[in-house]
Design a protein around this motif. Structure first.
Motif, short mmCIF file in Angstrom:
data_model
loop_
_atom_site.label_atom_id
_atom_site.label_comp_id
_atom_site.label_asym_id
_atom_site.label_seq_id
_atom_site.Cartn_x
_atom_site.Cartn_y
_atom_site.Cartn_z
N ASP A 160 28.56 7.66 -17.92
CA ASP A 160 28.12 8.29 -16.69
C ASP A 160 28.67 7.50 -15.51
O ASP A 160 28.33 6.33 -15.32
CB ASP A 160 26.59 8.33 -16.65
CG ASP A 160 26.05 9.13 -15.48
OD1 ASP A 160 26.71 9.16 -14.43
OD2 ASP A 160 24.97 9.73 -15.62
N ALA A 161 29.55 8.13 -14.73
CA ALA A 161 30.18 7.44 -13.61
C ALA A 161 29.15 6.96 -12.60
O ALA A 161 29.27 5.87 -12.03
CB ALA A 161 31.19 8.36 -12.93
N MET A 162 28.10 7.77 -12.37
CA MET A 162 27.06 7.37 -11.43
C MET A 162 26.34 6.11 -11.91
O MET A 162 26.07 5.19 -11.13
CB MET A 162 26.05 8.51 -11.26
CG MET A 162 24.93 8.22 -10.27
SD MET A 162 25.55 7.97 -8.59
CE MET A 162 26.09 9.62 -8.23
N LEU A 163 26.06 6.05 -13.20
CA LEU A 163 25.39 4.89 -13.77
C LEU A 163 26.29 3.65 -13.66
O LEU A 163 25.82 2.57 -13.30
CB LEU A 163 25.02 5.15 -15.22
CG LEU A 163 24.38 3.97 -15.98
CD1 LEU A 163 23.07 3.56 -15.31
CD2 LEU A 163 24.16 4.33 -17.44
N SER B 281 26.32 2.41 -10.14
CA SER B 281 25.02 1.81 -9.82
C SER B 281 24.90 0.40 -10.40
O SER B 281 24.44 -0.53 -9.72
CB SER B 281 23.89 2.70 -10.35
OG SER B 281 22.64 2.11 -10.09
N VAL B 282 25.33 0.25 -11.66
CA VAL B 282 25.24 -1.06 -12.31
C VAL B 282 26.14 -2.08 -11.61
O VAL B 282 25.73 -3.21 -11.34
CB VAL B 282 25.60 -0.94 -13.80
CG1 VAL B 282 25.74 -2.32 -14.44
CG2 VAL B 282 24.55 -0.13 -14.54
N ALA B 283 27.38 -1.67 -11.30
CA ALA B 283 28.31 -2.59 -10.63
C ALA B 283 27.80 -2.99 -9.26
O ALA B 283 27.87 -4.16 -8.86
CB ALA B 283 29.70 -1.94 -10.52
N SER B 284 27.25 -2.04 -8.52
CA SER B 284 26.70 -2.33 -7.20
C SER B 284 25.54 -3.30 -7.30
O SER B 284 25.41 -4.24 -6.50
CB SER B 284 26.24 -1.04 -6.52
OG SER B 284 27.31 -0.16 -6.31
N GLN B 285 24.69 -3.09 -8.30
CA GLN B 285 23.53 -3.97 -8.46
C GLN B 285 23.96 -5.38 -8.85
O GLN B 285 23.36 -6.37 -8.41
CB GLN B 285 22.59 -3.40 -9.53
CG GLN B 285 21.25 -4.13 -9.61
CD GLN B 285 20.50 -4.10 -8.28
OE1 GLN B 285 20.29 -3.04 -7.70
NE2 GLN B 285 20.11 -5.27 -7.78
N GLU B 286 25.01 -5.49 -9.66
CA GLU B 286 25.51 -6.81 -10.04
C GLU B 286 25.96 -7.59 -8.80
O GLU B 286 25.66 -8.78 -8.66
CB GLU B 286 26.68 -6.66 -11.01
CG GLU B 286 26.31 -6.12 -12.38
CD GLU B 286 25.73 -7.18 -13.29
OE1 GLU B 286 25.53 -8.32 -12.84
OE2 GLU B 286 25.47 -6.86 -14.47
N LEU B 287 26.68 -6.92 -7.90
CA LEU B 287 27.13 -7.59 -6.68
C LEU B 287 25.97 -7.90 -5.75
O LEU B 287 25.92 -8.95 -5.10
CB LEU B 287 28.17 -6.72 -5.97
CG LEU B 287 29.52 -6.60 -6.67
CD1 LEU B 287 30.41 -5.60 -5.94
CD2 LEU B 287 30.21 -7.96 -6.76
#
Length: 429
Positions: A201-204, A207-213
């Motif tokens: 899921d591209a949205m997921l 979201s995960v990459a953004s949260q990591e940063l």
């Protein structure tokens, strides 16, 4: 990649009824075809409308009107009270939580407040102070490859300078730079199977990459609050405008924007610049003949030609009166997508727009976004980085050239290059 003479000779039959700018496969087609489509769309009266693209699990929206003429892009950019950013800045629909925090998806007065606070690190004076650091970093980048005679221009050259500058500004440890690079690739390459598998899921993934940063920034902000340094995190934590400071969430989302817009776009401009010089040897000679004099115009031409940011969206505000654009009446909730690369080849503004001319002047491109409140905050920094990198390349390995086709990013958002094999005459560190 084509030179001016080839572009002028080339004719590509276009069936506009078969064109869908929301089809991700469109953005994998040859650049010549892409711009032939834009040329055909620009010549049509009114504004073409396209359905919203599919994006992971996100719902599809009501579609958008495509802007390919410079006049239309300028008109929308200069009227932010009618054409707002707060409803989203990309063709696909994304959840509200992604819209509420980023500087590029805010409207005034909140946008103005946040921009006033963070812009202190990106004034011409602040950027000029980075010149020595940027020049030294460019020297080190070339030192690491100069004896080899070949490398991957993206990984070994183009990506390193903007990533290093941003991470140094923010006080990101060297040990975390590769992590930032990888997460940024995912965020801006979520429609490329290399970064996000077809089954995911591209949205997921975004979201995960953004949260990591964001987690990284929260961790560093906590450390700087206890032990301030002279980096940008410490300065932003203590900065106030009219008694207001950045919240932890705003700081995290600014960092996400900075690592994306501040590294990916400049990385791709440098990569495309190397490819352009490979395809246009006469332009390389013109630049080499007067590096100091030609660099300013060459940098602008690279940004115009490559247009690293493909598009940005605006939405007519709910309280706005109907507005006419290119003969099309637009009402509240209607969306427009500004295609910067198309505007940057508008023949009403550029002579031989398909050509690459390092001495082009004037060059009124919108490669940093159109005029108005959302003009690129880091434009001064991007110009500095591209300038110092090409000065170093042209001075020390002037014959650097691509030895294969660029591996292009599959994306409707970023005109990116993932890999570019290059060779050059080896030199000394």
């Amino acid at each position: 990649m084509i030179c001016r003479e080839e572009a002028e000779r080339m004719t590509v039959p276009i069936e506009l009824d078969a064109v869908d700018l929301s089809d991700n496969d469109f953005w994998t087609k040859p650049l010549e075809y892409r711009h032939a489509v834009f040329n055909a769309l620009r010549a049509q009266p009114g504004l073409p409308h396209f359905a919203s693209p599919e994006f992971g699990s996100a719902p599809r929206g009501r579609g958008y009107y495509a802007l390919t003429r410079m006049d239309d892009v300028l008109a929308v950019s200069r009227n932010p009270s009618v054409f707002i950013s707060g409803k989203g800045n990309v063709a696909m629909e994304v959840p509200a939580e992604f819209l509420d925090q980023s500087l590029i998806t805010m409207d005034n007065p909140r946008h103005a407040r946040l921009r006033r606070i963070v812009s202190r690190g990106f004034t011409m004076k602040a950027v000029t102070a980075l010149m020595d650091n940027a020049s030294q970093m460019a020297k080190q980048i070339v030192d690491e490859v100069v004896e080899r005679g070949e490398c991957d221009a993206v990984v070994d050259i183009s990506a390193k300078l903007p990533l290093g500058i941003i991470c140094n500004m923010m006080g990101i440890p060297d040990s975390q730079q590769q992590f930032v690079f990888e997460q940024t690739n995912v965020m801006l390459g979520v429609q490329d199977p290399e970064y996000v598998g077809e089954q995911n899921d591209a949205m997921l993934a975004m979201s995960v990459a953004s949260q990591e940063l964001a987690d990284l920034m929260h961790e560093l902000a906590t450390l700087r609050a206890k032990n301030p340094t002279d980096d940008l995190i410490s300065k932003l934590l203590s900065a106030e405008v009219n008694g207001e400071a950045l919240t932890p969430s705003e700081l995290a989302h600014f960092f996400i924007l900075l690592t994306g817009a501040g590294t990916e776009t400049t990385r791709n401009a440098i990569s495309w610049g190397i490819q352009l010089l490979t395809q246009s040897p006469e332009q390389r000679e013109a630049w080499l003949s007067d590096i100091d004099g030609v660099t300013p115009t060459a940098v602008e031409e690279i940004v115009r030609w490559s247009s690293p940011v493909i598009s940005q969206r605006r939405t007519v505000a709910e309280d706005a009166e109907p507005v006419k654009l290119a003969g099309q009446l637009l009402g509240p909730g209607d969306k427009v997508l500004m295609f910067y690369g198309a505007a940057n080849r508008d023949p009403n503004y550029f002579v031989h727009p398909e050509g690459f001319d390092v001495r082009r002047s004037p060059n009124p491109h919108v490669g940093y976004g159109g005029p108005g409140p959302h003009f690129c905050l880091g434009a001064h920094l991007a110009r500095l980085e591209i300038s110092v990198m090409f000065r170093e390349l042209l001075t020390r390995i002037p014959d650097i050239h691509a030895t294969g086709e660029p591996a292009r990013l599959k994306s409707p958002l970023i005109n990116g290059i993932k890999r570019l094999p290059v060779a050059f005459t080896p030199g000394a560190r």
